[in-house]
Design a protein around this motif. Structure first.
Motif, PDB file in Angstrom:
ATOM      1  N   GLY A   1       0.826  -1.205   0.000  1.00  0.00           N
ATOM      2  CA  GLY A   1       0.000   0.000   0.000  1.00  0.00           C
ATOM      3  C   GLY A   1       0.858   1.250   0.000  1.00  0.00           C
ATOM      4  N   LYS A   2       0.208   2.384   0.162  1.00  0.00           N
ATOM      5  CA  LYS A   2       0.891   3.678   0.134  1.00  0.00           C
ATOM      6  C   LYS A   2       1.089   4.189   1.556  1.00  0.00           C
ATOM      7  CE  LYS A   2       0.557   8.356  -1.751  1.00  0.00           C
ATOM      8  NZ  LYS A   2      -0.287   9.297  -2.549  1.00  0.00           N
ATOM      9  N   ILE A   3       2.334   4.455   1.917  1.00  0.00           N
ATOM     10  CA  ILE A   3       2.630   4.991   3.241  1.00  0.00           C
ATOM     11  C   ILE A   3       2.326   6.489   3.234  1.00  0.00           C
ATOM     12  CG2 ILE A   3       4.430   5.430   4.953  1.00  0.00           C
ATOM     13  CD1 ILE A   3       5.793   2.868   4.021  1.00  0.00           C
ATOM     14  N   ILE A   4       1.345   6.907   4.036  1.00  0.00           N
ATOM     15  CA  ILE A   4       0.950   8.308   4.060  1.00  0.00           C
ATOM     16  C   ILE A   4       1.482   9.043   5.287  1.00  0.00           C
ATOM     17  CG2 ILE A   4      -1.100   7.947   2.647  1.00  0.00           C
ATOM     18  CD1 ILE A   4      -2.769   7.885   5.185  1.00  0.00           C
ATOM     19  N   LYS A   5       1.977   8.291   6.246  1.00  0.00           N
ATOM     20  CA  LYS A   5       2.588   8.912   7.427  1.00  0.00           C
ATOM     21  C   LYS A   5       3.624   7.959   7.989  1.00  0.00           C
ATOM     22  CE  LYS A   5       1.315  11.472  11.626  1.00  0.00           C
ATOM     23  NZ  LYS A   5       0.177  11.879  12.505  1.00  0.00           N
ATOM     24  N   GLU A   6       4.761   8.527   8.388  1.00  0.00           N
ATOM     25  CA  GLU A   6       5.860   7.692   8.883  1.00  0.00           C
ATOM     26  C   GLU A   6       6.691   8.493   9.876  1.00  0.00           C
ATOM     27  OE1 GLU A   6      10.146   6.210   7.002  1.00  0.00           O
ATOM     28  OE2 GLU A   6       8.411   6.458   5.670  1.00  0.00           O
ATOM     29  N   TYR A   7       6.888   7.934  11.073  1.00  0.00           N
ATOM     30  CA  TYR A   7       7.732   8.632  12.052  1.00  0.00           C
ATOM     31  C   TYR A   7       8.208   7.645  13.127  1.00  0.00           C
ATOM     32  CZ  TYR A   7       3.627   8.674  15.161  1.00  0.00           C
ATOM     33  OH  TYR A   7       2.560   8.298  15.947  1.00  0.00           O
ATOM     34  N   TYR A   8       9.253   8.052  13.859  1.00  0.00           N
ATOM     35  CA  TYR A   8       9.789   7.266  14.975  1.00  0.00           C
ATOM     36  C   TYR A   8       9.479   8.005  16.274  1.00  0.00           C
ATOM     37  CZ  TYR A   8      12.480   4.539  11.577  1.00  0.00           C
ATOM     38  OH  TYR A   8      12.857   3.709  10.539  1.00  0.00           O
ATOM     39  N   ASP A   9       9.072   7.260  17.301  1.00  0.00           N
ATOM     40  CA  ASP A   9       8.842   7.897  18.598  1.00  0.00           C
ATOM     41  C   ASP A   9      10.126   7.887  19.431  1.00  0.00           C
ATOM     42  OD1 ASP A   9       9.138   5.368  19.738  1.00  0.00           O
ATOM     43  OD2 ASP A   9       6.974   4.993  19.847  1.00  0.00           O
ATOM     44  N   ASN A  10      10.056   8.386  20.629  1.00  0.00           N
ATOM     45  CA  ASN A  10      11.252   8.523  21.469  1.00  0.00           C
ATOM     46  C   ASN A  10      11.908   7.192  21.820  1.00  0.00           C
ATOM     47  OD1 ASN A  10      10.994  11.311  21.519  1.00  0.00           O
ATOM     48  ND2 ASN A  10       9.724  11.312  23.381  1.00  0.00           N
ATOM     49  N   SER A  11      11.133   6.111  21.759  1.00  0.00           N
ATOM     50  CA  SER A  11      11.691   4.791  22.079  1.00  0.00           C
ATOM     51  C   SER A  11      12.330   4.134  20.859  1.00  0.00           C
ATOM     52  CB  SER A  11      10.595   3.875  22.635  1.00  0.00           C
ATOM     53  OG  SER A  11       9.661   3.534  21.622  1.00  0.00           O
ATOM     54  N   GLY A  12      12.186   4.764  19.689  1.00  0.00           N
ATOM     55  CA  GLY A  12      12.752   4.195  18.460  1.00  0.00           C
ATOM     56  C   GLY A  12      11.766   3.344  17.677  1.00  0.00           C
ATOM     57  N   SER A  13      10.536   3.216  18.209  1.00  0.00           N
ATOM     58  CA  SER A  13       9.528   2.433  17.494  1.00  0.00           C
ATOM     59  C   SER A  13       9.087   3.174  16.228  1.00  0.00           C
ATOM     60  CB  SER A  13       8.312   2.180  18.380  1.00  0.00           C
ATOM     61  OG  SER A  13       8.650   1.311  19.445  1.00  0.00           O
ATOM     62  N   LEU A  14       8.845   2.414  15.184  1.00  0.00           N
ATOM     63  CA  LEU A  14       8.422   2.978  13.904  1.00  0.00           C
ATOM     64  C   LEU A  14       6.899   2.994  13.821  1.00  0.00           C
ATOM     65  CD1 LEU A  14       8.954   3.863  10.917  1.00  0.00           C
ATOM     66  CD2 LEU A  14       9.056   1.418  10.347  1.00  0.00           C
ATOM     67  N   HIS A  15       6.340   4.156  13.491  1.00  0.00           N
ATOM     68  CA  HIS A  15       4.892   4.291  13.329  1.00  0.00           C
ATOM     69  C   HIS A  15       4.584   4.530  11.854  1.00  0.00           C
ATOM     70  CE1 HIS A  15       3.791   4.836  17.700  1.00  0.00           C
ATOM     71  NE2 HIS A  15       5.121   4.990  17.740  1.00  0.00           N
ATOM     72  N   LEU A  16       3.665   3.744  11.311  1.00  0.00           N
ATOM     73  CA  LEU A  16       3.303   3.861   9.903  1.00  0.00           C
ATOM     74  C   LEU A  16       1.796   3.944   9.748  1.00  0.00           C
ATOM     75  CD1 LEU A  16       5.580   1.075   8.315  1.00  0.00           C
ATOM     76  CD2 LEU A  16       5.981   3.540   8.252  1.00  0.00           C
TER      77      LEU A  16
END
Length: 233
Positions: free
Chosen positions: A187-202
């Motif tokens: 699919g298409k990734i429309i949002k992507e970021y890392y939080d303070n713990s290093g976890s990847l949010h997609l």
């Protein structure tokens, strides 16, 4: 190397002189996208630079030195491949359009549902209806864009839709490094970021029919430690 009889001609004019080379068209398209990764000689169907290919008239070293001063043969061919015009026969263009049509129909058949019964359509059912449309398939336009355009037309003659969802994933840091490359194909990734713990949010926009594949991929590549949530659009 493609057979010379099946090769395409590239024409290039410089310094008032005409030059031609014969190429494998598929290789040429690859080369023009990634010119530093493919050798010019892998693109050619005949390792010659012509003045008039139809007459078998080969460009002399003297002429090449005059028009392309200080350039090697490889650099000259590179310039011709990148700047020349490729004459594509109508029969070949029709073949490319037919291939793109099949890909579009397959994409719709895999992802669309009957809006009334919620059942799936087969490839042949979609193909039959698409043939009724006056849609000009384009081999240069993406499958996704053309599928959306065809779907708009199909909705006028049949109950059909492709339901999209947003899948929100949280990937633990230890799995995030190798995760992105594989998930993009679903699919298409429309949002992507890392939080303070290093976890990847997609946040991934995908068709409803691919949800199970995304969840399966996520579980398999995170040892079942990833979190996910599905939002209807």
């Amino acid at each position: 190397m493609v057979n010379v009889d099946e090769a395409f001609e590239i024409r290039y004019k410089k310094g008032g002189e005409n030059f031609q080379v014969l190429v494998d068209f598929d290789k040429l398209k690859e080369f023009q996208k990634k010119p530093t990764e493919i050798s010019v000689y892998d693109v050619l169907a005949d390792v010659k630079i012509f003045k008039d290919e139809k007459k078998g008239d080969i460009a002399s070293e003297h002429l090449l030195a005059k028009v392309f001063p200080s350039k090697t043969e490889e650099e000259i061919i590179f310039e011709i491949l990148m700047k020349g015009e490729c004459q594509i026969p109508t029969s070949y263009l029709n073949k490319l359009r037919e291939e793109r049509k099949k890909h579009v129909i397959n994409y719709i058949a895999e992802n669309a549902i009957n809006g009334q019964t919620k059942g799936k359509y087969t490839y042949s059912m979609i193909e039959r209806e698409v043939l009724k449309l006056k849609y000009n398939f384009d081999h240069n336009k993406s499958i996704e864009i053309q599928s959306e355009e065809v779907l708009v037309l199909l909705k006028k003659i049949m109950p059909i839709s492709i339901n999209e969802v947003i899948i929100i994933l949280e990937i633990p840091a230890r799995y995030s490094g190798s995760f992105l490359g594989g998930i993009r194909k679903f699919g298409k990734i429309i949002k992507e970021y890392y939080d303070n713990s290093g976890s990847l949010h997609l946040h991934i926009k995908a068709t409803e029919s691919t949800c199970d594949k995304i969840i399966e991929f996520t579980k398999r590549n995170s040892n079942n430690e990833a979190c996910y949530h599905i939002e209807k659009k």
